[in-house]
Design a protein around this motif. Structure first.
Motif, short mmCIF file in Angstrom:
data_model
loop_
_atom_site.label_atom_id
_atom_site.label_comp_id
_atom_site.label_asym_id
_atom_site.label_seq_id
_atom_site.Cartn_x
_atom_site.Cartn_y
_atom_site.Cartn_z
N GLU A 71 0.83 -1.21 0.00
CA GLU A 71 0.00 0.00 0.00
C GLU A 71 0.86 1.26 0.00
OE1 GLU A 71 -3.92 -1.79 2.34
OE2 GLU A 71 -2.32 -0.81 3.47
N VAL A 72 1.95 1.23 0.76
CA VAL A 72 2.88 2.37 0.76
C VAL A 72 3.51 2.54 -0.62
CG1 VAL A 72 5.04 3.24 1.73
CG2 VAL A 72 3.32 2.21 3.24
N ALA A 73 3.90 1.41 -1.23
CA ALA A 73 4.51 1.46 -2.56
C ALA A 73 3.52 1.98 -3.60
CB ALA A 73 5.01 0.07 -2.95
N LEU A 74 2.25 1.62 -3.44
CA LEU A 74 1.21 2.10 -4.37
C LEU A 74 1.07 3.62 -4.26
CD1 LEU A 74 -0.90 0.61 -6.28
CD2 LEU A 74 -2.58 1.13 -4.51
N ALA A 75 1.11 4.13 -3.06
CA ALA A 75 0.99 5.58 -2.86
C ALA A 75 2.15 6.32 -3.52
CB ALA A 75 0.94 5.90 -1.37
N ARG A 76 3.32 5.67 -3.58
CA ARG A 76 4.50 6.29 -4.20
C ARG A 76 4.59 6.00 -5.70
NH1 ARG A 76 8.81 4.14 0.36
NH2 ARG A 76 8.22 5.58 2.04
N ASN A 77 3.65 5.20 -6.21
CA ASN A 77 3.67 4.74 -7.60
C ASN A 77 4.84 3.80 -7.89
OD1 ASN A 77 2.36 4.67 -10.17
ND2 ASN A 77 4.00 5.94 -11.00
N ASP A 78 5.45 3.22 -6.86
CA ASP A 78 6.42 2.15 -7.08
C ASP A 78 5.69 0.88 -7.53
OD1 ASP A 78 8.49 3.80 -6.30
OD2 ASP A 78 8.33 3.22 -4.20
N LEU A 79 4.46 0.73 -7.08
CA LEU A 79 3.50 -0.24 -7.61
C LEU A 79 2.38 0.55 -8.28
CD1 LEU A 79 2.75 -2.92 -4.83
CD2 LEU A 79 3.99 -3.28 -6.97
N GLN A 80 1.75 -0.07 -9.27
CA GLN A 80 0.62 0.60 -9.92
C GLN A 80 -0.72 -0.08 -9.60
OE1 GLN A 80 3.68 0.21 -12.16
NE2 GLN A 80 3.99 2.06 -10.95
N VAL A 81 -0.69 -1.39 -9.30
CA VAL A 81 -1.95 -2.12 -9.10
C VAL A 81 -1.82 -3.12 -7.95
CG1 VAL A 81 -3.73 -3.58 -10.15
CG2 VAL A 81 -2.45 -1.95 -11.58
N ILE A 265 -9.95 -3.09 -6.51
CA ILE A 265 -8.64 -3.09 -7.15
C ILE A 265 -7.98 -1.75 -6.81
CG2 ILE A 265 -7.36 -3.20 -9.32
CD1 ILE A 265 -9.84 -4.73 -10.45
N GLY A 266 -6.87 -1.81 -6.08
CA GLY A 266 -6.17 -0.59 -5.71
C GLY A 266 -5.22 -0.15 -6.81
N VAL A 267 -5.28 1.13 -7.18
CA VAL A 267 -4.36 1.66 -8.20
C VAL A 267 -3.76 2.97 -7.72
CG1 VAL A 267 -5.67 0.56 -10.06
CG2 VAL A 267 -6.14 2.95 -9.48
N SER A 268 -2.59 3.28 -8.25
CA SER A 268 -1.94 4.54 -7.93
C SER A 268 -2.58 5.68 -8.72
CB SER A 268 -0.45 4.46 -8.27
OG SER A 268 -0.27 4.36 -9.67
N LYS A 269 -2.36 6.91 -8.27
CA LYS A 269 -2.88 8.08 -8.98
C LYS A 269 -2.30 8.14 -10.39
CE LYS A 269 -3.42 13.10 -8.81
NZ LYS A 269 -3.10 13.23 -10.25
N ALA A 270 -1.01 7.86 -10.52
CA ALA A 270 -0.38 7.92 -11.85
C ALA A 270 -1.03 6.92 -12.80
CB ALA A 270 1.12 7.66 -11.72
N PHE A 271 -1.30 5.71 -12.31
CA PHE A 271 -1.98 4.71 -13.13
C PHE A 271 -3.37 5.21 -13.49
CE2 PHE A 271 -4.86 1.20 -13.74
CZ PHE A 271 -4.14 0.29 -14.51
N HIS A 272 -4.09 5.74 -12.52
CA HIS A 272 -5.45 6.21 -12.73
C HIS A 272 -5.49 7.27 -13.83
CE1 HIS A 272 -9.31 8.20 -11.70
NE2 HIS A 272 -9.65 7.00 -11.23
N ASP A 273 -4.47 8.14 -13.86
CA ASP A 273 -4.42 9.21 -14.86
C ASP A 273 -3.95 8.70 -16.22
OD1 ASP A 273 -5.19 10.90 -12.82
OD2 ASP A 273 -3.18 11.71 -12.48
N GLN A 274 -3.03 7.73 -16.21
CA GLN A 274 -2.39 7.31 -17.46
C GLN A 274 -3.16 6.25 -18.23
OE1 GLN A 274 1.66 6.05 -16.83
NE2 GLN A 274 1.99 5.47 -18.97
N TYR A 275 -3.95 5.44 -17.52
CA TYR A 275 -4.62 4.31 -18.17
C TYR A 275 -6.14 4.35 -17.95
CZ TYR A 275 0.11 2.32 -18.35
OH TYR A 275 1.45 2.11 -18.59
#
Length: 337
Positions: A71-81, A265-275
């Motif tokens: 979850e921490v990695a998702l917030a940093r966009n180190d993970l996307q999903v 399904i948890g996604v990062s903000k960058a993923f949400h914007d890009q895809y």
């Protein structure tokens, strides 16, 4: 100098690198999925990866971690999903969601639940196996105060054993706090399995031997489809009490049922914007719990790898996943199976 440059160019052409270098340069980076270790999360991860890869042509990979670290990695966009996110359960998720760093998409599995369980034969007995009821009045968590010796810990014989989640799971913190809130921490040993697989193995072994066992568990899982289990009653959900259970440092936790389950399904903000195309798909994902439990049971019994089980699921249940996708993308996924 020109001769050296010409020679290098010739070597690249001879090796084929001149042809492939531009393609490599334009290859998009992979979408990083969390490498979830429990069965339903692992299966859902592979189902989504196959759809993303074969329907949309995006490369993917997985990165390991505990629930909270992912979850921490998702917030940093180190993970996307994160393919199976029990959203709202951990402070890390709540903080990131409030900051707009992560999004919970969809309601992927209806009627999911979690709690404390015992095999039905502990309460009712099982004449077919010659098992007598050992805790006939056991209905709720408060009743456990009368039965620590029924669930006796072989390593700490003067206490009962409660099988908790592995360390690093949000539920491990919640369960540890619940033991204190229910006044059971001095009566039961808080036993943490090393992995989800180890937790499964200990529960399954006890059930096969007809032994009493008290444990935390959740659905969807293969275990729920195989055995008759009884979930112990807890106080009704209370948001203020829940906050004390998710805080490992709170000295006075209050009893409460867990937050009602909503799997997303948890996604990062960058993923949400890009895809946005994938966001639209993820918002529609709906895995029928009975079908999912059967798939998970087969996966477990046959020791099928999650990727293989996901391929089989997509082949056998097109009526489920085609409803999530545009027709052209569904056709690509089907052709890739």
């Amino acid at each position: 100098m020109k001769q050296i440059q010409s020679l290098l160019a010739s070597l690249l052409l001879v090796c084929g690198l001149g042809t492939f270098a531009p393609a490599l340069a334009t290859q998009p980076p992979p979408i990083h999925f969390g490498d979830i270790t429990w069965e339903s999360g692992a299966l859902t991860t592979e189902i989504l990866r196959l759809i993303v890869e074969r329907g949309y042509g995006y490369p993917t990979d997985t990165l390991p971690g505990t629930s909270v670290s992912m979850e921490v990695a998702l917030a940093r966009n180190d993970l996307q999903v994160i393919a199976e996110e029990w959203a709202g359960r951990s402070p890390a998720w709540v903080k990131a969601e409030q900051a707009g760093q992560v999004f919970a998409l969809g309601d992927t599995v209806k009627n999911a639940e979690e709690g404390w369980w015992v095999p039905a034969y502990v309460i009712k007995g099982d004449p077919s196996r010659g098992l007598k009821p050992l805790a006939p009045d056991l209905k709720n968590v408060a009743d456990l105060k009368r039965y620590p010796q029924v669930f006796r810990d072989p390593e700490v014989p003067d206490k009962g054993r409660f099988l908790n989640s592995p360390s690093g799971w949000t539920s491990e913190t919640v369960n540890s706090q619940k033991l204190k809130a229910y006044g059971l921490d001095t009566l039961y040993n808080n036993f943490r399995s090393g992995t989800g697989a180890a937790l499964d193995a200990e529960i399954t072994s006890a059930i096969r031997r007809g032994q009493p066992v008290l444990f935390y568990y959740w659905s969807p899982t293969p275990l729920m489809g195989r055995h008759e289990l009884v979930r112990l009653e807890e106080p009704a959900f209370d948001a203020a009490a829940w906050a004390t259970l998710t805080d490992a440092n709170n000295p006075n936790p209050q009893g409460s049922s867990s937050l009602p389950a909503k799997l997303s399904i948890g996604v990062s903000k960058a993923f949400h914007d890009q895809y946005p195309d994938l966001v639209a798909v993820f918002e529609k994902v709906d895995l029928p719990i009975d079908t999912l439990n059967r798939t998970l049971a087969h996966m477990s019994e046959t020791r099928q790898k999650p990727r293989e089980a996901a391929l089989a699921f997509l082949r056998e249940h097109p009526e489920v996943w085609k409803a999530w996708l545009p027709a052209d993308k569904a056709a690509k996924v089907g052709a890739g199976l």
